[in-house]
Design an enzyme around this catalytic site. Structure first.
Site, PDB file in Angstrom:
ATOM      1  N   HIS A  75     -41.063 -14.612  18.219  1.00  0.00           N
ATOM      2  CA  HIS A  75     -41.742 -13.669  17.325  1.00  0.00           C
ATOM      3  C   HIS A  75     -41.616 -14.165  15.892  1.00  0.00           C
ATOM      4  CE1 HIS A  75     -42.121  -9.785  19.922  1.00  0.00           C
ATOM      5  NE2 HIS A  75     -42.482 -10.866  20.586  1.00  0.00           N
ATOM      6  N   TYR A 202     -41.314  -1.155  14.239  1.00  0.00           N
ATOM      7  CA  TYR A 202     -40.310  -0.168  13.837  1.00  0.00           C
ATOM      8  C   TYR A 202     -41.051   0.942  13.102  1.00  0.00           C
ATOM      9  CZ  TYR A 202     -36.468  -3.498  14.709  1.00  0.00           C
ATOM     10  OH  TYR A 202     -35.562  -4.362  15.283  1.00  0.00           O
ATOM     11  N   PRO A 294     -28.137  -0.408  16.903  1.00  0.00           N
ATOM     12  CA  PRO A 294     -29.079  -1.422  17.413  1.00  0.00           C
ATOM     13  C   PRO A 294     -30.299  -1.689  16.541  1.00  0.00           C
ATOM     14  CG  PRO A 294     -29.285   0.633  18.624  1.00  0.00           C
ATOM     15  CD  PRO A 294     -28.101   0.790  17.719  1.00  0.00           C
ATOM     16  N   LYS A 298     -28.532  -6.759  16.375  1.00  0.00           N
ATOM     17  CA  LYS A 298     -27.497  -7.723  16.009  1.00  0.00           C
ATOM     18  C   LYS A 298     -26.315  -7.824  16.951  1.00  0.00           C
ATOM     19  CE  LYS A 298     -29.420  -9.327  12.367  1.00  0.00           C
ATOM     20  NZ  LYS A 298     -30.097 -10.618  12.573  1.00  0.00           N
ATOM     21  N   TYR A 386     -32.764 -10.697   9.396  1.00  0.00           N
ATOM     22  CA  TYR A 386     -33.268 -10.426  10.755  1.00  0.00           C
ATOM     23  C   TYR A 386     -33.248 -11.702  11.595  1.00  0.00           C
ATOM     24  CZ  TYR A 386     -35.692  -7.693  14.329  1.00  0.00           C
ATOM     25  OH  TYR A 386     -36.012  -7.001  15.482  1.00  0.00           O
TER      26      TYR A 386
HETATM   27  C1  PHB Z   1     -34.744  -4.349  22.327  1.00  0.00           C
HETATM   28  O1  PHB Z   1     -35.697  -5.109  22.634  1.00  0.00           O
HETATM   29  O2  PHB Z   1     -34.071  -3.771  23.183  1.00  0.00           O
HETATM   30  C2  PHB Z   1     -34.421  -4.146  20.889  1.00  0.00           C
HETATM   31  C3  PHB Z   1     -35.149  -4.808  19.941  1.00  0.00           C
HETATM   32  C4  PHB Z   1     -34.849  -4.611  18.601  1.00  0.00           C
HETATM   33  C5  PHB Z   1     -33.842  -3.754  18.236  1.00  0.00           C
HETATM   34  C6  PHB Z   1     -33.104  -3.105  19.214  1.00  0.00           C
HETATM   35  C7  PHB Z   1     -33.391  -3.300  20.549  1.00  0.00           C
HETATM   36  O3  PHB Z   1     -33.576  -3.555  16.944  1.00  0.00           O
END
Ligand code: PHB
Ligand code: APR
Length: 393
Positions: A75, A202, A294, A298, A386
């Site tokens: 990504h 997000y 989450p 990280k 990130y």
């Molecule tokens: C996930 O794909 O489970 C995932 C992705 C990004 C995050 C948390 C979980 O910030």
């Protein structure tokens, strides 16, 4: 009771313990991994799935990246959705790097396969029950397997047994804990639905946070902000999809592709750090030492960073009898861990709805999102955190 001997006794076959055993093997250092659960359980445990660029490189360079490179989804950016509009953070342009979407349980499978192919020892359904002689040069791990107790004698114990393991509690009186519990959790689902976006989304919506992620071209992973003690049974599949559709709504229209929900659960959100991450011959790594919410993806990456530092320090110890890197292990890992904690706390604070927020604080939160997505300097900061801060040199 039998006693087995090895150089490094590792408690826990999660990403931290398995990667450590692999990195030690590459350096000619023996280890035995004790895992309380079965192989099938750890290889199917659904967890997160975003690898930082530095971790992807580490896995490739150490020869366990083949399937990750074949099946992982690179990504080049991420989307922040607020005010019903999308704002893309372009990792490639801002940092020259990407992240890789690759399920944690697949990485665990790859690491187990690599260890066993190299005749490594992983004892499954071997529950470590107590640690002994941590402040001596010959510590031991007492464990139960097949209703019998055994001892694993070693030079060093790596406590990679997660937040609920026995390692941290064994030295708790010598540790200081820093923590923050968030007044919300995540209701997460796995669904047989083609991801509705090429990149992660997000969303900061008035009704709460939501995250669109994926596992493959046919499997979506989605999360929505809920109460920390939310009753998952109160959420029918229809109610979950309806709420997700609302939180991902966008000017010009956006409809999530729905599908059969194959797994759902609620995850509490906390930030947690122990200092130091070492006591005597016990070294804590991964979730046994620190937990991040989450939102920054990280947890796994921080665990990988810890064991990269520990493997190099143990190499200096065994090859040259040097203890400087081992003595510096905790400070080295904590310096990076606190930066990662800050990023995860910041992403969580910026993207979730706080019931206690005044209208003023809500406006400031939206202004921060607007600033972060419209300033090159601020979006670069988000991007570099990130994709992953450099591993300690
Ligand atoms: C996930 O794909 O489970 C995932 C992705 C990004 C995050 C948390 C979980 O910030
Ligand atoms: N004896 C043996 N094994 C144990 C014991 C014990 N007493 N207690 C726990 N374990 C095992 C657990 O069953 C688990 O497989 O230790 C392992 C710890 O693995 P993780 O919890 O995955 O922790 P870690 O390897 O540090 O990885 C951190 O995993 O949970 C995600 O979000 C987290 O991404 C982060 C990453």
């Amino acid at each position: 009771m039998t006693t087995t001997r090895t150089q490094v006794g590792i408690v826990g076959a999660g990403p931290a313990g398995l990667l450590l055993s692999h990195l030690l093997h590459l350096r000619g250092i023996e280890s035995i991994v004790l895992e309380a659960r079965s192989r099938d359980y750890v290889e199917h445990r659904i967890r997160a799935g975003v690898l930082e660029h530095v971790v992807e490189q580490l896995l490739i360079e150490t020869g366990v990246g083949a399937r990750m490179q074949a099946d992982g989804l690179p990504h080049e950016g991420v989307i922040l959705r607020f005010g019903s509009r999308d704002h893309r953070i372009d990792f490639r342009t801002l940092t020259g790097k990407h992240v890789l979407v690759y399920s944690q349980h697949l990485l665990v499978r790859d690491l187990i396969a690599a260890r066993l192919a190299a005749n490594g020892t992983i004892l499954f359904e071997a529950d470590a029950v107590s640690l002994h002689g941590i402040d001596t040069s010959q510590p031991r791990i007492r464990y139960r397997q097949a209703d019998a107790e055994h001892d694993l004698a070693c030079d060093v114990i790596a406590g990679c047994d997660g937040f609920h393991g026995i390692s941290r509690p064994a030295v708790e009186p010598h540790l200081r804990v820093f923590e923050r519990d968030y007044p919300f959790g995540w209701l997460g689902i796995l669904a047989d639905a083609a991801p509705s976006s090429q990149e992660l989304v997000y969303a900061n919506h008035d009704r709460g946070f939501a995250l669109l992620s994926m596992r493959s071209p046919t499997v979506s992973r989605l999360y929505l902000q809920c109460a920390p003690d939310e009753d998952v049974d109160a959420w029918s599949d229809d109610r979950i999809w309806a709420e997700l559709q609302t939180r991902f709504s966008r000017e010009g229209g956006f409809t999530l592709t729905e599908g059969r929900i194959t797994q759902k659960g609620v995850t509490p959100m906390r930030s947690f750090v122990t200092e130091p991450m070492q006591y005597g011959r016990l070294f804590l790594a991964g979730d046994s030492a620190h937990i991040v919410p989450p939102t920054g993806a990280k947890g796994l990456n921080l665990a990988a960073g810890d064991v990269a530092v520990l493997a190099r320090a143990l190499e200096a110890f065994y090859r040259r009898g040097e203890t400087a890197l081992l003595d510096a292990y905790s400070a080295t890992c904590l310096a990076r861990a606190w930066k990662v904690q800050r990023f995860s706390w910041w992403m969580t604070s910026m993207l979730h709805r706080f019931a206690t927020h005044s209208d003023f604080e809500r406006r400031v939160q939206l202004a921060e999102l607007d600033y972060v997505t419209s300033s090159v300097a601020a979006s670069t900061s988000l991007a570099e955190n990130y994709v992953g801060l450099p591993l300690p040199a």
